[in-house]
Structures are given as C-alpha cells and as structure tokens.
Design an enzyme around this catalytic site. Structure first.
Site, PDB file in Angstrom:
ATOM      1  N   TYR A  87      -1.073   0.932 -16.794  1.00  0.00           N
ATOM      2  CA  TYR A  87      -0.458   0.057 -17.927  1.00  0.00           C
ATOM      3  C   TYR A  87      -1.255  -0.494 -18.866  1.00  0.00           C
ATOM      4  O   TYR A  87      -0.734  -1.196 -19.689  1.00  0.00           O
ATOM      5  CB  TYR A  87       0.332  -1.024 -16.910  1.00  0.00           C
ATOM      6  CG  TYR A  87       1.545  -0.592 -16.024  1.00  0.00           C
ATOM      7  CD1 TYR A  87       1.830   0.595 -16.102  1.00  0.00           C
ATOM      8  CD2 TYR A  87       1.811  -1.536 -15.000  1.00  0.00           C
ATOM      9  CE1 TYR A  87       2.981   1.090 -15.260  1.00  0.00           C
ATOM     10  CE2 TYR A  87       2.865  -1.020 -14.256  1.00  0.00           C
ATOM     11  CZ  TYR A  87       3.371   0.420 -14.141  1.00  0.00           C
ATOM     12  OH  TYR A  87       4.487   0.636 -13.531  1.00  0.00           O
TER      13      TYR A  87
ATOM     14  N   LYS B 173      -3.747   9.146  -4.779  1.00  0.00           N
ATOM     15  CA  LYS B 173      -3.214  10.643  -4.973  1.00  0.00           C
ATOM     16  C   LYS B 173      -4.357  11.360  -5.215  1.00  0.00           C
ATOM     17  O   LYS B 173      -4.688  11.981  -6.474  1.00  0.00           O
ATOM     18  CB  LYS B 173      -2.062  10.591  -6.365  1.00  0.00           C
ATOM     19  CG  LYS B 173      -1.487  11.817  -6.534  1.00  0.00           C
ATOM     20  CD  LYS B 173      -0.375  12.002  -5.356  1.00  0.00           C
ATOM     21  CE  LYS B 173       0.250  13.516  -5.879  1.00  0.00           C
ATOM     22  NZ  LYS B 173       0.933  14.062  -4.733  1.00  0.00           N
TER      23      LYS B 173
ATOM     24  N   ASP C  22       2.691   9.780  -2.125  1.00  0.00           N
ATOM     25  CA  ASP C  22       4.136  10.606  -1.933  1.00  0.00           C
ATOM     26  C   ASP C  22       4.311  10.267  -0.521  1.00  0.00           C
ATOM     27  O   ASP C  22       5.628  10.047  -0.099  1.00  0.00           O
ATOM     28  CB  ASP C  22       4.278  12.006  -2.482  1.00  0.00           C
ATOM     29  CG  ASP C  22       2.903  12.580  -2.193  1.00  0.00           C
ATOM     30  OD1 ASP C  22       2.077  12.072  -1.700  1.00  0.00           O
ATOM     31  OD2 ASP C  22       2.970  13.900  -2.201  1.00  0.00           O
TER      32      ASP C  22
ATOM     33  N   ASP D 182       3.558  -1.011  -8.102  1.00  0.00           N
ATOM     34  CA  ASP D 182       4.664  -1.643  -8.751  1.00  0.00           C
ATOM     35  C   ASP D 182       6.004  -1.059  -7.862  1.00  0.00           C
ATOM     36  O   ASP D 182       6.904  -1.653  -7.497  1.00  0.00           O
ATOM     37  CB  ASP D 182       4.657  -1.265 -10.315  1.00  0.00           C
ATOM     38  CG  ASP D 182       5.814  -1.830 -10.959  1.00  0.00           C
ATOM     39  OD1 ASP D 182       6.596  -2.807 -10.578  1.00  0.00           O
ATOM     40  OD2 ASP D 182       5.848  -1.791 -12.340  1.00  0.00           O
TER      41      ASP D 182
ATOM     42  N   ASP E  13       8.243  -2.564  -4.890  1.00  0.00           N
ATOM     43  CA  ASP E  13      10.071  -2.844  -4.871  1.00  0.00           C
ATOM     44  C   ASP E  13      10.647  -2.064  -3.707  1.00  0.00           C
ATOM     45  O   ASP E  13      11.531  -2.663  -3.000  1.00  0.00           O
ATOM     46  CB  ASP E  13      10.400  -2.448  -6.199  1.00  0.00           C
ATOM     47  CG  ASP E  13      10.366  -3.476  -7.028  1.00  0.00           C
ATOM     48  OD1 ASP E  13       9.935  -4.361  -7.009  1.00  0.00           O
ATOM     49  OD2 ASP E  13      10.944  -3.368  -8.347  1.00  0.00           O
TER      50      ASP E  13
END
Ligand code: NAD
Length: 361
Positions: free
Chosen positions: A142, A193, A225, A249, A253
């Site tokens: 970001y 990852k 994943d 992020d 959620d």
C-alpha cells in the site's frame, strides 16, 4: 497510580453514540481500581470538517500526542462523500496513524459462546474461536515505491505497485507479534507467501531470527492461501497471527465473520508512543441517531486500551468479563438479537455493562 490522560475522538454517526458508553465503562473501572482517568475530547472526521474545515481539528494531534492513549469512534458518512479526496473525513484517521507511527494493527476475533449461532459459519467450526490478527499497517504494497500508471500511445497502459519491507520494519512487527502472543496462549503463526515472493522470504528469515528471543512462544510459518482456508475450516487452530499489510487487510476481515456482528469487533493500532483504540465498524449511517447501535465493539476497544497502553491487565479482564456476563444474562442489541426477542438500546447496553463492572470491583 498516576492519572492517565485519554484523548477521546468520537467522530461521526454511531461513533458519537458508542464512544461515550466506552468512556463510562472506563470511568467505572478507574473508580474500582483507584486509577485516575482524565478524558479530553477532540473533533475528527466530518464533525471536524463541519466545525473547522479540516478532517482533524486544530490541536487534536497535539492532544493525542500528549495523551497516554486514544479512544476513537468512527468517521465518514454520506454528507461528506462529495468532499475532495485530501479533505475527506478518513484523512483525519490516516493522518493520526501516520503522525503517531501506528504500525501494528491488532484485530481480535472471538466467538462468544452465547453468540455462536450469530455467525454464518457452522457451530462446530466457530465454537471456541479466540484469535488475534496482527497486521503491519505502514509498509508493504500500500505504500511501496515505485507506484503509478504508465499510459502508452496505443491506448494501452501499465500499472505498478511495489511490495517492499526492510528488515527493521519486519523485526518490529514480529516483536509485536511475539509480545502479544505472550499475553495470550503463546502461539504465533507468521503468515507469508514465501514460496513465491522474495519479500516473504526476507519476512520469514527475520521472524525466525526474532523467534530466538522468545523461546516460550511456539512459532509456525503459514502460507497465506492455506491460512485463508484454515480460518474458515479450523479457526480454533490459531491463537495469534502476524502478517504484512495487504494479507492482514484481507485476513482480518475474513476473521471478522467468525465473531458474528460488526458491533462486536474491537481493534488497536499501536507501535508509536501512544496507541489508538477503535471499533472495527464504521459510522453506520443506516442506524445513526436512533440509539440502537451496539456499543460492545467500542467497550472491548476500551478493554484493549487498558491492556496494551496502560498495562492494566486485571481491569481489562474485568471489562471483558462484564461484557460476557451481560451477554450470558441474555441482553442483546438489535444486531445480535434473536428474532422475536426485545433488543436493548445503546445506552441500556452501556448501563448493564457499567453495572457489571461495578459489581466486580
Ligand atoms: P459500517 O461498519 O458503518 O456498517 C456496516 C453495517 O453494519 C451496517 O448495516 C451497520 O448498521 C452495521 N453496524 C456497524 N456497526 C454496528 C454497531 N455497532 N451496531 C449495530 N450495527 C452495526 O460500514 P459501511 O456502511 O460500509 O460504512 C459507513 C460509513 O462509515 C462510510 O462513510 C465509511 O467510509 C465509514 N467507515 C469508517 C470507518 C472508520 O472510521 N474506521 C470504518 C469503516 C467504515
């Protein structure tokens, strides 16, 4: 103990309804513990735009810097949707995060036993879920440079974002992860990852190195994943998770649905000199002003403030227990009430929790 100064920034919409309930709970807990709390309010978000023309009122940042902790509500709403990007209500919150260097975002997701059926997932899956997602908040995809869009003469284009982390940034968030895990069940899952991304390979290397300083915490590395799947298949396998900005992020959620309602989810942003505590939910314009919002997310955020900024572990437990008792007694706001049951309003739920806190003191 010395007086603790708490900056209170209710913001907009239901932020103005739930934050005062969290303040009342803190006052009750402070009285019981003989701790002095001083509260000072400032305007943020749309309320600040209306009164001062900017999304963080003059003096608000200084007030926050001088405080021991910040209790935040929520910002935004339809009224300010047309405002220019740089002057939007959420810029007030982003400015605070940046100025105060709040690089660690803590999002607990706990499925209260009496609310198991409020989750869209099966009882057998969510029962016993009690986890904490720690998201790095100031680095990664970001914020990384270079970023931007290149337009070509033939009408095509190419866009770039960069996922970048320094070893220093990884080290400090890893430490937060281990420290938080120590206050919980001493298990930390570092999510990356590393089978594809070099950034994740450095992430894994640094986290493994920091782990040597925390031999009492069991560390495992999980691919993002796999983690996304495991969160909805076997959420009880996790205690504390730490991960970079983008993964965090999304995963935080996803974890939120385990707890049933937005009105139940607290959060903390820490790292700098002063921590900021806020419910995960927004300003809920659909119910704002009606006195029906669930104040529990704000009240549990106040419990996190006691634990992580003031080191008042027992008092934090007291607030969390009070919330649990009130739910056990069957009291529910509209968002978590079973069909046909009379829900309590924001103020009434606050009253009930304050009374429980007082009863335990
Ligand atoms: P929201 O979280 O405000 O609401 C989503 C849904 O959940 C709504 O139906 C709402 O009624 C319900 N809900 C949320 N909190 C609740 C509570 N405490 N009790 C009962 N029900 C609750 O998200 P949204 O509708 O996407 O956003 C509304 C506004 O809030 C937007 O302007 C958005 O930008 C802003 N927002 C701010 C923050 C923040 O300040 N950190 C976070 C998210 C959204």
């Amino acid at each position: 103990m010395a007086t603790c100064r708490i900056a209170v920034l209710p913001g907009d919409g239901i932020g103005q309804e739930v934050t005062p309930e969290a303040v009342r709970v803190l006052r009750a807990v402070g009285k019981g513990a003989g701790a002095g709390f001083e509260f000072e309010e400032a305007l943020v978000g749309g309320a600040a735009i209306d009164a001062t023309g900017v999304p963080l009122a003059p003096g608000a940042l200084e007030l926050c810097r001088q405080a021991h902790a910040i209790l935040f509500g929520a910002v935004g709403g339809p009224k300010w949707e047309g405002v220019a990007h740089e002057a939007r209500p959420e810029r007030g919150l982003l400015a605070l995060r940046k100025e105060l260097d709040l690089y660690a975002n803590l999002r607990p997701a706990r499925c209260f036993p009496m609310l198991v059926d409020a989750s869209p997932l099966k009882r057998a899956v969510v029962e016993g879920t009690d986890l904490m997602v720690i998201r790095e908040l100031t680095g990664g995809l970001y914020f990384g440079e270079p970023r931007g869009v290149e337009r070509f003469a033939d009408g095509g284009a190419r866009a770039v974002n960069t996922m970048a982390y320094t070893s220093r940034e990884i080290e400090r968030i890893a430490r937060t992860g281990f420290e938080v895990a120590r206050k919980r069940r001493r298990r930390l899952a570092s999510v990356d990852k590393a089978n594809v991304l070099v950034v994740s390979q450095l992430w894994r290397e640094v986290v493994t190195r920091v782990a040597k300083e925390y031999p009492d915490v069991a560390l495992e590395h999980v691919l993002v994943d796999n983690c996304a799947m495991a969160l909805v298949q076997r959420p009880t396998q996790f205690d504390t998770l730490v991960t970079e900005n983008t993964f965090g992020d999304i995963l935080s959620d996803e974890a939120a649905i385990l707890a049933g309602s937005m009105g139940m989810l607290p959060s903390a942003s820490i790292g700098g000199a002063v921590g900021l505590y806020e419910p995960v939910h927004g300003t809920a314009p659909d119910i704002a002003g009606k006195g029906v919002a669930n104040p529990i997310a704000a009240i549990l955020s106040a419990a996190m403030l006691l634990r992580y900024s003031l080191g008042l572990e027992r008092e934090a437990d007291r607030v969390e227990r009070a919330v649990e008792r009130v739910l056990e007694q069957g009291h529910r706001t509209a968002d978590i009430a079973a069909p046909g049951r009379r829900p309590v309003g924001t103020r009434e739920m606050g009253d009930l929790i304050v009374r429980e806190v007082e009863a335990q003191s």
